[in-house]
Write an enzyme that holds these catalytic residues in place. Structure first.
Site, PDB file in Angstrom:
ATOM      1  N   GLY A   1      39.192  36.246  47.697  1.00 50.78           N
ATOM      2  CA  GLY A   1      38.408  35.631  46.692  1.00 50.78           C
ATOM      3  C   GLY A   1      38.709  34.312  46.474  1.00 50.78           C
TER       4      GLY A   1
ATOM      5  CD  GLN B   1      51.638  39.412  46.829  1.00 54.39           C
ATOM      6  OE1 GLN B   1      51.203  39.782  48.186  1.00 54.39           O
ATOM      7  NE2 GLN B   1      50.457  38.879  46.143  1.00 54.39           N
TER       8      GLN B   1
ATOM      9  N   GLY C   1      35.254  42.313  40.758  1.00 53.10           N
ATOM     10  CA  GLY C   1      35.662  41.076  41.812  1.00 53.10           C
ATOM     11  C   GLY C   1      36.040  41.621  43.227  1.00 53.10           C
ATOM     12  CG  HIS C   2      39.505  44.010  43.768  1.00 53.40           C
ATOM     13  ND1 HIS C   2      40.032  44.592  42.795  1.00 53.40           N
ATOM     14  CD2 HIS C   2      40.363  43.305  44.335  1.00 53.40           C
ATOM     15  CE1 HIS C   2      41.183  43.985  42.365  1.00 53.40           C
ATOM     16  NE2 HIS C   2      41.261  43.267  43.388  1.00 53.40           N
TER      17      HIS C   2
ATOM     18  CD  GLN D   1      46.239  35.504  48.168  1.00 54.30           C
ATOM     19  OE1 GLN D   1      46.989  36.114  47.777  1.00 54.30           O
ATOM     20  NE2 GLN D   1      44.964  36.342  48.097  1.00 54.30           N
TER      21      GLN D   1
ATOM     22  CG  MET E   1      48.263  43.218  45.666  1.00 56.04           C
ATOM     23  SD  MET E   1      49.668  42.442  45.340  1.00 56.04           S
ATOM     24  CE  MET E   1      49.367  41.628  43.725  1.00 56.04           C
TER      25      MET E   1
ATOM     26  CB  SER F   1      42.589  39.140  36.742  1.00 55.18           C
ATOM     27  OG  SER F   1      43.961  39.454  36.913  1.00 55.18           O
TER      28      SER F   1
HETATM   29  P1  AMP Z   1      44.223  41.354  44.496  1.00 55.65           P
HETATM   30  O1  AMP Z   1      44.062  42.792  44.357  1.00 55.65           O
HETATM   31  O2  AMP Z   1      44.247  40.566  43.056  1.00 55.65           O
HETATM   32  O3  AMP Z   1      45.367  40.819  45.357  1.00 55.65           O
HETATM   33  O4  AMP Z   1      43.052  40.593  45.078  1.00 55.65           O
HETATM   34  C1  AMP Z   1      42.614  41.055  46.351  1.00 55.65           C
HETATM   35  C2  AMP Z   1      41.484  40.189  46.679  1.00 55.65           C
HETATM   36  O5  AMP Z   1      40.530  40.078  45.512  1.00 55.65           O
HETATM   37  C3  AMP Z   1      41.825  38.516  46.872  1.00 55.65           C
HETATM   38  O6  AMP Z   1      41.316  38.127  47.818  1.00 55.65           O
HETATM   39  C4  AMP Z   1      41.410  38.154  45.402  1.00 55.65           C
HETATM   40  O7  AMP Z   1      41.195  36.799  45.514  1.00 55.65           O
HETATM   41  C5  AMP Z   1      40.268  38.757  45.112  1.00 55.65           C
HETATM   42  N1  AMP Z   1      39.757  38.790  44.002  1.00 55.65           N
HETATM   43  C6  AMP Z   1      40.495  39.205  42.798  1.00 55.65           C
HETATM   44  N2  AMP Z   1      39.919  38.851  41.673  1.00 55.65           N
HETATM   45  C7  AMP Z   1      38.643  38.431  41.979  1.00 55.65           C
HETATM   46  C8  AMP Z   1      37.465  37.883  41.360  1.00 55.65           C
HETATM   47  N3  AMP Z   1      37.502  37.938  39.658  1.00 55.65           N
HETATM   48  N4  AMP Z   1      36.270  37.400  42.065  1.00 55.65           N
HETATM   49  C9  AMP Z   1      36.386  37.342  43.355  1.00 55.65           C
HETATM   50  N5  AMP Z   1      37.437  37.862  44.011  1.00 55.65           N
HETATM   51  C10 AMP Z   1      38.608  38.178  43.409  1.00 55.65           C
END
Ligand code: AMP
Length: 283
Positions: free
Chosen positions: A148, A61, A36-37, A154, A30, A186
């Site tokens: 992640g 969502q 993390g991404h 999820q 998103m 995050s």
């Molecule tokens: P999001 O943009 O928050 O929807 O996350 C996109 C993907 O990145 C999802 O699969 C998340 O689980 C993963 N993700 C977000 N934060 C982290 C993190 N701190 N460590 C590993 N993966 C992450």
């Protein structure tokens, strides 16, 4: 990096690569990208010929309008980050491109996984996730998609969706990437005020202590302890803490030797909701 907002040219690009026998790795996000991404993208780059990242803030969502409106959007910075790490394709569709005229989710049955934890506290959340991820999978048609463990529920739900719908996509879970002080990275962290940001590492510290207690204490005792710990934290409000089976996500009372368990937590800092989890060892 190729930047695309429409499905047709993306599908043409991917079909061409697949005809050449190339593998496609996919990371749906998103946006408001952080390390993390990037760790997911780095894993995908090691294992695939081409990597597609999508940025789409999925309206269906979000259970709270306010959370959707305030979700950070940083497209220019995200594009630069992705250029710097030589990502192949960024797919940035509009809401219309994904949903056409009806912005609603489909109904999914994930064997009850959808009703636990996040599903209990965020009405309709996993129908929204299922709808957008299935749509993105149909467009991108990747060989492997990376998710992640930060959003462990999820990840399990996406694995279930792939299995139930017989999709030919491998789902890989990637470890949680943390700040130096332990806070799980995050996109929402940038919205924390200074004092909230200072208080937030308490979440992971508590998970670590809970995981140490797991070998000697009952799940119910650990739950009581966690609740008491959060009462001492004026800036953090515990929404839920639970110890659950990794497969069924069912909260447990007693441990069984051949099962894998995790502790899951959701906490509010003001109106910002933070989630985290930790794998538990039996002894
Ligand atoms: P999001 O943009 O928050 O929807 O996350 C996109 C993907 O990145 C999802 O699969 C998340 O689980 C993963 N993700 C977000 N934060 C982290 C993190 N701190 N460590 C590993 N993966 C992450």
């Amino acid at each position: 990096m190729i930047f695309l907002t429409e499905k047709a040219p993306l599908q043409a690009f991917i079909s061409e690569k697949k005809l050449q026998g190339k593998s496609i790795g996919f990371i749906p996000t998103m946006g408001a990208l952080h390390k993390g991404h990037l760790s997911l993208i780095a894993t995908a780059q090691k294992k695939n010929d081409f990597v597609v990242v999508s940025i789409f803030v999925n309206p269906t969502q979000f259970d709270k309008e306010e959370d959707l409106i305030n979700y950070p959007q940083t497209l220019n910075a995200d594009r630069k980050l992705l250029e710097n790490i030589s990502c192949d394709v960024l797919f940035y569709p509009s809401v219309e491109e994904i949903y056409q005229n009806t912005i609603t989710s489909k109904s999914f049955y994930f064997d009850g996984l959808e009703h636990k934890m996040e599903g209990k506290f965020r009405e309709g959340h996993f129908n929204g996730v299922g709808t957008v991820v299935k749509t993105l999978f149909e467009i991108v048609n990747p060989d492997v998609a990376y998710f992640g463990e930060k959003d462990f529920q999820q990840l399990q739900i996406i694995k279930k969706m792939v299995q139930k719908h017989n999709l030919k996509i491998q789902i890989e879970g990637c470890p949680i990437f943390r700040e130096k002080d332990g806070l799980a990275m995050s996109s929402r962290n940038v919205r924390l005020e200074k004092q909230q940001r200072k208080a937030a590492p308490f979440i992971y510290k508590t998970l670590l202590k809970a995981s140490k207690k797991f070998s000697e204490h009952k799940a119910s005792e650990i739950l009581i302890w966690v609740k008491e710990e959060f009462k001492k934290q004026p800036l953090l409000t515990l929404e839920y803490f639970t110890i659950a089976d990794e497969e069924t996500l069912e909260s447990i009372q007693t441990k069984e030797n051949n099962k894998n368990y995790r502790a899951f937590i959701a906490v509010f800092a003001g109106n910002i909701r933070l989630i985290d989890n930790i794998k538990l060892k039996h002894s």
